[in-house]
Design a protein around this motif. Sequence first.
Motif, PDB file in Angstrom:
ATOM      1  N   MET A 182       0.830  -1.205   0.000  1.00  0.00           N
ATOM      2  CA  MET A 182       0.000   0.000   0.000  1.00  0.00           C
ATOM      3  C   MET A 182       0.865   1.257   0.000  1.00  0.00           C
ATOM      4  O   MET A 182       0.572   2.211  -0.713  1.00  0.00           O
ATOM      5  CB  MET A 182      -0.959   0.004   1.201  1.00  0.00           C
ATOM      6  N   ILE A 183       1.916   1.264   0.777  1.00  0.00           N
ATOM      7  CA  ILE A 183       2.818   2.418   0.826  1.00  0.00           C
ATOM      8  C   ILE A 183       3.486   2.613  -0.529  1.00  0.00           C
ATOM      9  O   ILE A 183       3.559   3.729  -1.037  1.00  0.00           O
ATOM     10  CB  ILE A 183       3.862   2.243   1.961  1.00  0.00           C
ATOM     11  N   VAL A 184       3.933   1.540  -1.135  1.00  0.00           N
ATOM     12  CA  VAL A 184       4.546   1.613  -2.467  1.00  0.00           C
ATOM     13  C   VAL A 184       3.525   2.137  -3.478  1.00  0.00           C
ATOM     14  O   VAL A 184       3.843   2.981  -4.309  1.00  0.00           O
ATOM     15  CB  VAL A 184       5.121   0.233  -2.897  1.00  0.00           C
ATOM     16  N   ASP A 185       2.287   1.635  -3.402  1.00  0.00           N
ATOM     17  CA  ASP A 185       1.228   2.102  -4.305  1.00  0.00           C
ATOM     18  C   ASP A 185       0.959   3.594  -4.128  1.00  0.00           C
ATOM     19  O   ASP A 185       0.780   4.327  -5.101  1.00  0.00           O
ATOM     20  CB  ASP A 185      -0.067   1.321  -4.074  1.00  0.00           C
ATOM     21  N   ILE A 186       0.915   4.057  -2.884  1.00  0.00           N
ATOM     22  CA  ILE A 186       0.668   5.478  -2.608  1.00  0.00           C
ATOM     23  C   ILE A 186       1.806   6.332  -3.154  1.00  0.00           C
ATOM     24  O   ILE A 186       1.568   7.361  -3.802  1.00  0.00           O
ATOM     25  CB  ILE A 186       0.455   5.711  -1.091  1.00  0.00           C
ATOM     26  N   ILE A 187       3.031   5.876  -2.938  1.00  0.00           N
ATOM     27  CA  ILE A 187       4.196   6.622  -3.454  1.00  0.00           C
ATOM     28  C   ILE A 187       4.169   6.645  -4.980  1.00  0.00           C
ATOM     29  O   ILE A 187       4.397   7.684  -5.602  1.00  0.00           O
ATOM     30  CB  ILE A 187       5.511   6.019  -2.911  1.00  0.00           C
ATOM     31  N   LEU A 188       3.874   5.506  -5.588  1.00  0.00           N
ATOM     32  CA  LEU A 188       3.804   5.425  -7.046  1.00  0.00           C
ATOM     33  C   LEU A 188       2.692   6.331  -7.584  1.00  0.00           C
ATOM     34  O   LEU A 188       2.883   7.055  -8.564  1.00  0.00           O
ATOM     35  CB  LEU A 188       3.573   3.976  -7.482  1.00  0.00           C
ATOM     36  N   PHE A 189       1.541   6.315  -6.925  1.00  0.00           N
ATOM     37  CA  PHE A 189       0.425   7.168  -7.341  1.00  0.00           C
ATOM     38  C   PHE A 189       0.806   8.650  -7.236  1.00  0.00           C
ATOM     39  O   PHE A 189       0.543   9.429  -8.155  1.00  0.00           O
ATOM     40  CB  PHE A 189      -0.808   6.864  -6.484  1.00  0.00           C
ATOM     41  N   ALA A 190       1.428   9.030  -6.136  1.00  0.00           N
ATOM     42  CA  ALA A 190       1.855  10.426  -5.956  1.00  0.00           C
ATOM     43  C   ALA A 190       2.866  10.820  -7.028  1.00  0.00           C
ATOM     44  O   ALA A 190       2.818  11.930  -7.566  1.00  0.00           O
ATOM     45  CB  ALA A 190       2.443  10.620  -4.563  1.00  0.00           C
ATOM     46  N   PHE A 191       3.766   9.905  -7.350  1.00  0.00           N
ATOM     47  CA  PHE A 191       4.770  10.176  -8.386  1.00  0.00           C
ATOM     48  C   PHE A 191       4.102  10.360  -9.745  1.00  0.00           C
ATOM     49  O   PHE A 191       4.465  11.253 -10.511  1.00  0.00           O
ATOM     50  CB  PHE A 191       5.803   9.043  -8.421  1.00  0.00           C
ATOM     51  N   ILE A 192       3.108   9.537 -10.050  1.00  0.00           N
ATOM     52  CA  ILE A 192       2.386   9.657 -11.322  1.00  0.00           C
ATOM     53  C   ILE A 192       1.644  10.996 -11.379  1.00  0.00           C
ATOM     54  O   ILE A 192       1.673  11.681 -12.405  1.00  0.00           O
ATOM     55  CB  ILE A 192       1.430   8.459 -11.525  1.00  0.00           C
ATOM     56  N   ILE A 193       0.998  11.387 -10.291  1.00  0.00           N
ATOM     57  CA  ILE A 193       0.308  12.689 -10.235  1.00  0.00           C
ATOM     58  C   ILE A 193       1.311  13.821 -10.458  1.00  0.00           C
ATOM     59  O   ILE A 193       1.046  14.762 -11.211  1.00  0.00           O
ATOM     60  CB  ILE A 193      -0.427  12.869  -8.885  1.00  0.00           C
ATOM     61  N   PHE A 194       2.472  13.722  -9.818  1.00  0.00           N
ATOM     62  CA  PHE A 194       3.519  14.733 -10.002  1.00  0.00           C
ATOM     63  C   PHE A 194       3.958  14.804 -11.469  1.00  0.00           C
ATOM     64  O   PHE A 194       4.102  15.888 -12.026  1.00  0.00           O
ATOM     65  CB  PHE A 194       4.716  14.436  -9.098  1.00  0.00           C
ATOM     66  N   LEU A 195       4.154  13.644 -12.097  1.00  0.00           N
ATOM     67  CA  LEU A 195       4.567  13.625 -13.508  1.00  0.00           C
ATOM     68  C   LEU A 195       3.497  14.222 -14.417  1.00  0.00           C
ATOM     69  O   LEU A 195       3.814  14.945 -15.370  1.00  0.00           O
ATOM     70  CB  LEU A 195       4.900  12.198 -13.949  1.00  0.00           C
ATOM     71  N   ILE A 196       2.245  13.959 -14.120  1.00  0.00           N
ATOM     72  CA  ILE A 196       1.148  14.540 -14.899  1.00  0.00           C
ATOM     73  C   ILE A 196       1.150  16.063 -14.739  1.00  0.00           C
ATOM     74  O   ILE A 196       1.028  16.798 -15.717  1.00  0.00           O
ATOM     75  CB  ILE A 196      -0.214  13.925 -14.494  1.00  0.00           C
TER      76      ILE A 196
END
Length: 181
Positions: A6-20
Motif C-alpha cells: 500500500m505504501i509503495v502504491d501510494i508513493i507510485l500514485f503520488a509520483f504519477i500525479i507529479f509527472l502529470i
Amino acid sequence: NLQKFMIVDIILFAFIIFLIALALTALVHIFFLVPYVPSKNRVVKEMIHLAKLKPHETVYDLGCGDGRLLIEASKKAKVIPVGFEIAPLVYVLAKLRTMFASKRIQIRFQSFFNANLRKANVIFCYLIPNVMPRLADKIKKECKRGTRVISNTFSIPGLKPYKILAKNAEKGMPTIYVYKV
C-alpha cells in the motif's frame, strides 16, 4: 506485507500525479509561450517601491509565478494581494509559499485574461512581449482611472508610461515601466 504494498502504491500514485502535473506545466509553457522566469528580489522590491502601495489597495500580479512579489507587497503595506497563474506546478509553488507568508494573499489558478481587472488599484506584470498588446486593450477596457501598472522589462504598447526606470546592468536591474490609467 500488505501495508508495504500500500505504501509503495501510494508513493507510485503520488509520483504519477507529479509527472502529470509536470507534463501539464510543460504544455502550458509551450502552448501559451509563458516561461517561468522569476523576478530577482531586488527587482521585486524596486517594483513595489515604484507602485507606492497604500493600505487596503487591491494588488494584482498577472502571471504571479511563485508569489514572491505578492509576499513582498503584503509585507510592505496592508494590501489585498491577488495573483493569477496558469502553470499547474508553479501555481502549487505559489500556493505553498504564500500559505506560510500571509493569509491575505489569494492565488487563483486562472488566466488573467479571463479575470476582470476592475478591482485592481495596482497591477504588476512580467510578461512576454507578444501578450502585451492584448493586455493593453484589457487594461483600457477594465481598469478604473488611477490604476497603476508596473511592468518588468517589457513595455505595454498603446499605454504611455509616466515613469521609466532605465536598465542598469551593473545593479542587475531591468527596465521597469510605470503606467497610470
